[in-house]
Design a protein around this motif. Structure first.
Motif, PDB file in Angstrom:
ATOM      1  N   GLY A   1       1.013  -1.193   0.000  1.00 51.02           N
ATOM      2  CA  GLY A   1      -0.096  -0.018   0.042  1.00 51.02           C
ATOM      3  C   GLY A   1       0.693   1.390  -0.013  1.00 51.02           C
ATOM      4  N   TYR A   2       1.930   1.318   0.809  1.00 52.29           N
ATOM      5  CA  TYR A   2       2.950   2.266   0.495  1.00 52.29           C
ATOM      6  C   TYR A   2       3.381   2.576  -0.831  1.00 52.29           C
ATOM      7  CZ  TYR A   2       7.379   4.642   1.558  1.00 52.29           C
ATOM      8  OH  TYR A   2       8.435   5.432   1.832  1.00 52.29           O
TER       9      TYR A   2
ATOM     10  N   SER B   1      -3.034  -4.998   3.404  1.00 55.92           N
ATOM     11  CA  SER B   1      -2.309  -5.479   4.717  1.00 55.92           C
ATOM     12  C   SER B   1      -3.292  -5.263   6.064  1.00 55.92           C
ATOM     13  CB  SER B   1      -1.011  -4.477   4.887  1.00 55.92           C
ATOM     14  OG  SER B   1      -1.311  -3.241   5.409  1.00 55.92           O
ATOM     15  N   LYS B   2      -4.302  -4.632   5.748  1.00 50.15           N
ATOM     16  CA  LYS B   2      -5.113  -4.558   7.124  1.00 50.15           C
ATOM     17  C   LYS B   2      -6.408  -5.462   6.868  1.00 50.15           C
ATOM     18  CE  LYS B   2      -3.121   0.255   6.839  1.00 50.15           C
ATOM     19  NZ  LYS B   2      -2.004  -0.218   7.721  1.00 50.15           N
TER      20      LYS B   2
ATOM     21  N   ASP C   1      -7.306   7.577  -0.108  1.00 49.98           N
ATOM     22  CA  ASP C   1      -6.683   6.349   0.407  1.00 49.98           C
ATOM     23  C   ASP C   1      -7.640   5.738   1.477  1.00 49.98           C
ATOM     24  OD1 ASP C   1      -5.197   4.251   1.468  1.00 49.98           O
ATOM     25  OD2 ASP C   1      -3.767   5.738   2.156  1.00 49.98           O
TER      26      ASP C   1
ATOM     27  N   THR D   1      -4.864  -0.854   0.686  1.00 48.54           N
ATOM     28  CA  THR D   1      -3.784  -1.857   0.794  1.00 48.54           C
ATOM     29  C   THR D   1      -4.482  -3.168   1.288  1.00 48.54           C
ATOM     30  OG1 THR D   1      -2.103  -2.345   2.810  1.00 48.54           O
ATOM     31  CG2 THR D   1      -3.984  -1.167   3.403  1.00 48.54           C
TER      32      THR D   1
ATOM     33  N   HIS E   1      -7.470   2.327   5.838  1.00 45.24           N
ATOM     34  CA  HIS E   1      -8.289   1.770   6.944  1.00 45.24           C
ATOM     35  C   HIS E   1      -9.899   1.588   6.923  1.00 45.24           C
ATOM     36  CE1 HIS E   1      -4.608   2.077   9.479  1.00 45.24           C
ATOM     37  NE2 HIS E   1      -4.276   3.014   8.674  1.00 45.24           N
TER      38      HIS E   1
HETATM   39  C1  LIG Z   1      -3.439   5.632   5.397  1.00 47.50           C
HETATM   40  C2  LIG Z   1      -2.383   4.281   5.062  1.00 47.50           C
HETATM   41  N1  LIG Z   1      -1.863   4.292   3.641  1.00 47.50           N
HETATM   42  C3  LIG Z   1      -0.972   3.287   3.251  1.00 47.50           C
HETATM   43  C4  LIG Z   1      -0.527   2.496   4.237  1.00 47.50           C
HETATM   44  C5  LIG Z   1       0.632   1.638   3.649  1.00 47.50           C
HETATM   45  O1  LIG Z   1       0.000   0.332   3.567  1.00 47.50           O
HETATM   46  P1  LIG Z   1       0.689  -0.997   3.588  1.00 47.50           P
HETATM   47  O2  LIG Z   1       1.117  -1.438   4.879  1.00 47.50           O
HETATM   48  O3  LIG Z   1       0.354  -1.937   2.573  1.00 47.50           O
HETATM   49  O4  LIG Z   1       2.411  -0.689   3.040  1.00 47.50           O
HETATM   50  C6  LIG Z   1      -0.832   2.435   5.472  1.00 47.50           C
HETATM   51  C7  LIG Z   1      -0.436   1.779   6.535  1.00 47.50           C
HETATM   52  O5  LIG Z   1       0.440   1.681   7.057  1.00 47.50           O
HETATM   53  C8  LIG Z   1      -1.781   3.538   6.007  1.00 47.50           C
HETATM   54  O6  LIG Z   1      -2.056   3.642   7.418  1.00 47.50           O
END
Ligand SMILES: Cc1ncc(COP(=O)(O)O)c(C=O)c1O
Lengths: 84, 395
Positions: B112-113, B243-244, B210, B241, B213
């Motif tokens: 997600g980053y 990842s959540k 984005d 993402t 969350h």
């Molecule tokens: C608002 C937001 N955007 C993007 C990310 C990045 O996600 P990822 O963990 O997939 O790199 C996060 C997570 O830490 C986030 O809180």
């Protein structure tokens, strides 16, 4: 031009005085971070106040180069003058 | 100061703030028992600081899909999406994301980053403007830096401030990318999307939201804030993402703009990194189906979130402005936050500690993240521990 700069400088000093301890003397060469102990979070909220006062937006990109009170006054004057 | 001296200064600052002997950041997890429990050292702890909102990390459907992909396609793709890293699963997941949002197309990224880096730096460049919320996640700030565009912040969730800045830009508002988050990662509050969309339309800017969350958390099918508010047509690009709520790792963007596909050829964070592993993609695909049909999971998640938020609020903790799965306790000093964090850990509860400068406005946060996999009894227990700790922290 100079009156504009001086006006900006005095408004800036006014805002800075609220953040700094009362016994610090603020001059153009004063270092914001080292002498006034203004951290990045405080600097950003200070900039927001100033932006409203002068009706400008200061891009984050150029803020990184600001070290002294003079740098900041100069930057504000530059942004104001390119806007008009 | 030499390069290494600078790191010594970092070490000294950390030492001054943090107690010896515990790993506040990067706590070693020895064993994971379930979506909500693990072992740290020799004690069992309750996870209350993961982003496992729907508790899907051990969902049998996701495990099975990941196992199969691992056996069939191996441990990694060893290549970029642009070269040998676009397997059928990656492409299928892109279609599934587009279908899920009823959008023209989707792109899958490695995290997600990187999705935010890729989208922001792919859309905006030198001479353009990115207008971002002051409380934006680091990936948004970093994407802006990578873009070379002029970066302007507006006060958190303050649309009047955002509008003022668009007005100051004049004609340049047309080459401005506005970035907001569905649910903010720090305070857990939601963006005022209707207002943002109205202003963005008035100034002919482009909006990226984005939903990191809010995916799986908001909306009938879990699309996020766009579904909760019915405003998907007002948002140009949605990122998020895996990842959540999807319990995997990876990132995505969907859009109705057909130009989205062109980013595959110019966006460096998409091109110059390996694609997600087959097992990662497979579990994300299975999780996306569970998420879409996860009405019951969302009901449980919100019940838990409201229960804990109400309890902490009643206890007098200062919280973020809106109940939700991210519950931020705002403390005046890092020392207080550290005491609360340590107290919770001593009672077997793991939460996130966020210290300045990462916390907004120089405050310190103890942030709880609630999961659908938590039980009402666990929320009760957490509330009781917070009640007990309150006396010693605010004495
Ligand atoms: C608002 C937001 N955007 C993007 C990310 C990045 O996600 P990822 O963990 O997939 O790199 C996060 C997570 O830490 C986030 O809180």
């Amino acid at each position: 031009m100079t009156t504009d700069y001086n006006n900006i400088l005095s408004r800036l000093c006014f805002h800075l005085k609220q953040l700094a301890s009362p016994d610090v003397v603020i001059v153009p060469e004063t270092d914001l971070i080292n002498e006034l102990a203004i951290d990045s979070v405080k600097l950003l909220s200070l900039v927001m106040e100033i932006e409203d006062e002068f009706d400008i937006s200061v891009p984050l990109n150029v803020l990184a180069d600001v070290q002294t009170v003079h740098d900041l006054a100069n930057l504000i004057q530059h942004i104001k003058s390119t806007k008009q | 100061m030499s390069l290494l001296d600078k790191l010594d200064a970092v070490a000294a600052a950390r030492k001054a703030l943090l107690p010896e002997g515990i790993d506040v950041f990067g706590m070693p997890i020895e064993e994971v028992y379930s979506a909500t429990e693990a072992r740290v050292g020799d004690r069992r702890i309750l996870f209350l600081g993961t982003n496992n909102y729907l508790g899907l990390t051990f969902a049998p459907e996701c495990l099975k899909a990941a196992h199969e992909a691992l056996d069939k396609e191996g441990t990694g793709t060893t290549g970029s999406r642009m070269a040998n890293g676009s397997y059928s699963g990656h492409r299928a997941l892109e279609r599934e994301f587009a279908e899920f949002y009823h959008c023209h197309s989707g792109i899958v990224f490695t995290t997600g980053y990187q999705a935010n880096l890729a989208m922001i730096s792919g859309l905006a460049g030198a001479g353009d403007v990115v207008l971002i919320d002051g409380d934006s996640h680091a990936s948004i700030y970093d994407g802006c830096r990578l873009s070379g565009a002029e970066i302007i912040r507006f006060r958190h969730n303050d649309v009047a401030d955002m509008e003022k800045r668009l007005r100051r830009l004049g004609e340049r508002s047309k080459s401005t990318l506005i970035v907001a988050e569905g649910i903010y990662s720090m305070l857990g509050d939601q963006a005022p999307l209707a207002e943002i969309v109205r202003v963005k339309n008035a100034y002919n800017s482009i909006l990226l939201l984005d939903e990191a969350h809010s995916l799986g958390v908001l909306g009938k099918t879990g699309q996020g804030l766009v579904e909760e508010t019915g405003l998907i047509d007002g948002v140009d690009f949605i990122t998020g993402t895996f990842s959540k709520s999807l319990g995997s790792i990876g990132g995505y963007c969907v859009s109705n703009h057909p130009q989205l596909d062109q980013l595959r050829y110019i966006s460096r964070p998409y091109i110059f990194t390996a694609s997600p592993s087959p097992a990662t993609i497979a579990s994300a695909r299975a999780a996306l189906r569970l998420l879409r049909d996860g009405t019951e999971l969302r009901r449980q998640l919100w019940q838990n979130s409201r229960q804990l938020y109400a309890r902490l609020d009643a206890l007098g903790y200062q919280l973020g402005p809106q109940p939700g799965p991210v519950i931020a306790n705002i403390l005046d000093s890092p020392q207080q936050a550290l005491m609360l964090w340590k107290g919770l850990l001593d009672h077997g509860i793991y939460v996130n500690l966020i210290l300045p400068p990462a916390a907004p406005e120089g405050k310190a946060l103890v942030r709880c993240s609630v999961s659908a996999a938590h039980t009402s009894e666990q929320m009760d227990h957490v509330g009781n521990v917070f009640a007990e700790l309150r006396k010693s922290i605010f004495q």
